[in-house]
Scaffold this motif. Sequence first.
Motif, mmCIF file in Angstrom:
data_model
loop_
_atom_site.group_PDB
_atom_site.id
_atom_site.type_symbol
_atom_site.label_atom_id
_atom_site.label_comp_id
_atom_site.label_asym_id
_atom_site.label_seq_id
_atom_site.Cartn_x
_atom_site.Cartn_y
_atom_site.Cartn_z
ATOM 1 N N UNK B 86 0.845 -1.194 0.000
ATOM 2 C CA UNK B 86 0.000 0.000 0.000
ATOM 3 C C UNK B 86 0.879 1.243 0.000
ATOM 4 N N UNK B 87 0.612 2.125 -0.949
ATOM 5 C CA UNK B 87 1.406 3.335 -1.114
ATOM 6 C C UNK B 87 0.573 4.569 -0.775
ATOM 7 N N UNK B 88 1.138 5.420 0.040
ATOM 8 C CA UNK B 88 0.558 6.715 0.384
ATOM 9 C C UNK B 88 1.315 7.774 -0.418
ATOM 10 N N UNK B 89 0.607 8.577 -1.194
ATOM 11 C CA UNK B 89 1.242 9.504 -2.138
ATOM 12 C C UNK B 89 0.598 10.877 -2.014
ATOM 13 N N UNK B 90 1.420 11.916 -1.989
ATOM 14 C CA UNK B 90 0.904 13.279 -1.977
ATOM 15 C C UNK B 90 0.965 13.862 -3.385
ATOM 16 N N UNK B 91 -0.098 14.524 -3.791
ATOM 17 C CA UNK B 91 -0.149 15.147 -5.109
ATOM 18 C C UNK B 91 -0.568 16.607 -4.953
ATOM 19 N N UNK B 92 0.276 17.483 -5.448
ATOM 20 C CA UNK B 92 0.045 18.919 -5.329
ATOM 21 C C UNK B 92 -0.881 19.381 -6.449
ATOM 22 N N UNK B 93 -2.020 19.928 -6.069
ATOM 23 C CA UNK B 93 -2.985 20.357 -7.064
ATOM 24 C C UNK B 93 -2.408 21.472 -7.932
ATOM 25 N N UNK B 94 -1.453 22.207 -7.439
ATOM 26 C CA UNK B 94 -0.853 23.284 -8.230
ATOM 27 C C UNK B 94 0.026 22.734 -9.338
ATOM 28 N N UNK B 95 0.607 21.543 -9.142
ATOM 29 C CA UNK B 95 1.437 20.940 -10.174
ATOM 30 C C UNK B 95 0.597 20.229 -11.216
ATOM 31 N N UNK B 96 -0.539 19.723 -10.776
ATOM 32 C CA UNK B 96 -1.351 18.956 -11.705
ATOM 33 C C UNK B 96 -1.932 19.884 -12.751
ATOM 34 N N UNK B 97 -2.025 19.409 -13.953
ATOM 35 C CA UNK B 97 -2.590 20.216 -15.027
ATOM 36 C C UNK B 97 -1.505 20.809 -15.890
ATOM 37 N N UNK B 98 -0.304 20.854 -15.389
ATOM 38 C CA UNK B 98 0.823 21.288 -16.209
ATOM 39 C C UNK B 98 1.485 20.070 -16.803
ATOM 40 N N UNK B 99 2.762 20.089 -16.921
ATOM 41 C CA UNK B 99 3.448 18.931 -17.475
ATOM 42 C C UNK B 99 3.621 17.838 -16.445
ATOM 43 N N UNK B 100 3.409 18.146 -15.175
ATOM 44 C CA UNK B 100 3.519 17.143 -14.136
ATOM 45 C C UNK B 100 2.239 16.310 -14.100
ATOM 46 N N UNK B 101 2.215 15.369 -13.247
ATOM 47 C CA UNK B 101 1.042 14.523 -13.099
ATOM 48 C C UNK B 101 1.451 13.128 -12.683
ATOM 49 N N UNK B 102 2.779 12.844 -12.798
ATOM 50 C CA UNK B 102 3.233 11.516 -12.425
ATOM 51 C C UNK B 102 3.121 11.320 -10.916
ATOM 52 N N UNK B 103 2.929 10.078 -10.524
ATOM 53 C CA UNK B 103 2.868 9.714 -9.122
ATOM 54 C C UNK B 103 4.287 9.478 -8.608
ATOM 55 N N UNK B 104 4.551 9.919 -7.378
ATOM 56 C CA UNK B 104 5.843 9.679 -6.749
ATOM 57 C C UNK B 104 5.628 8.659 -5.643
#
Lengths: 116, 115
Positions: B86-104
């Motif tokens: 089980x992986x817990x991942x943080x995703x920044x809404x400010x990065x999403x929608x640009x060229x980012x979007x990959x999961x870390x």
Amino acid sequence: DTGVSQNPRHKITKRGQNVTFRCDPISEHNRLYWYRQTLGQGPEFLTYFQNEAQLEKSRLLSDRFSAERPKGSFSTLEIQRTEQGDSAMYLCASSSNGAGIQETQYFGPGTRLLVL
Amino acid sequence: DAKTTQPNSMESNEEEPVHLPCNHSTISGTDYIHWYRQLPSQGPEYVIHGLTSNVNNRMASLAIAEDRKSSTLILHRATLRDAAVYYCILRDVLNYGGSQGNLIFGKGTKLSVKP
């Protein structure tokens, strides 16, 4: 919806050979990602396409690696002059652009590569 | 993306609840908390995500601390098929929608379920 498919599921090759993997995303998804996963680690991002445009590449993606997504449908990942360190699981994921932060990535089963 | 800390492994008995913790003390106000899991020999699959309020879906519940520095994934009745990483991942809404979007991904928590 048949999900994300990847071929082949397993590949054994000799060091120095070239290999190519294919990913077929969910049909209406315009985003496609490639990840690499080594034993005991979580997946690591390699590259990302939106439609046919390759928008992001990780520094993990050396010049021996190339990815394409012609016509914004399936994608291929080629590794030239394979090295033993390339042995890993290569995962493909797709998602829909319109979902925003709600975006869910759907992963394929992966291609396991072993370089002898 | 901010980093997360999870225990390497946990054990559970079948049909008992499981609480999988995740610490994210450096979380920013625009980070969403996502959980994915990876069953043996499969690619990861989405489980749940949230921002501030607790969330429930058919797979699990997500409890988020008031200060958002930690969260807990709750499987209400573990089954053998829940054995996974089980992986817990943080995703920044400010990065999403640009060229980012990959999961870390981190290393996640390997959950074992005993019959």
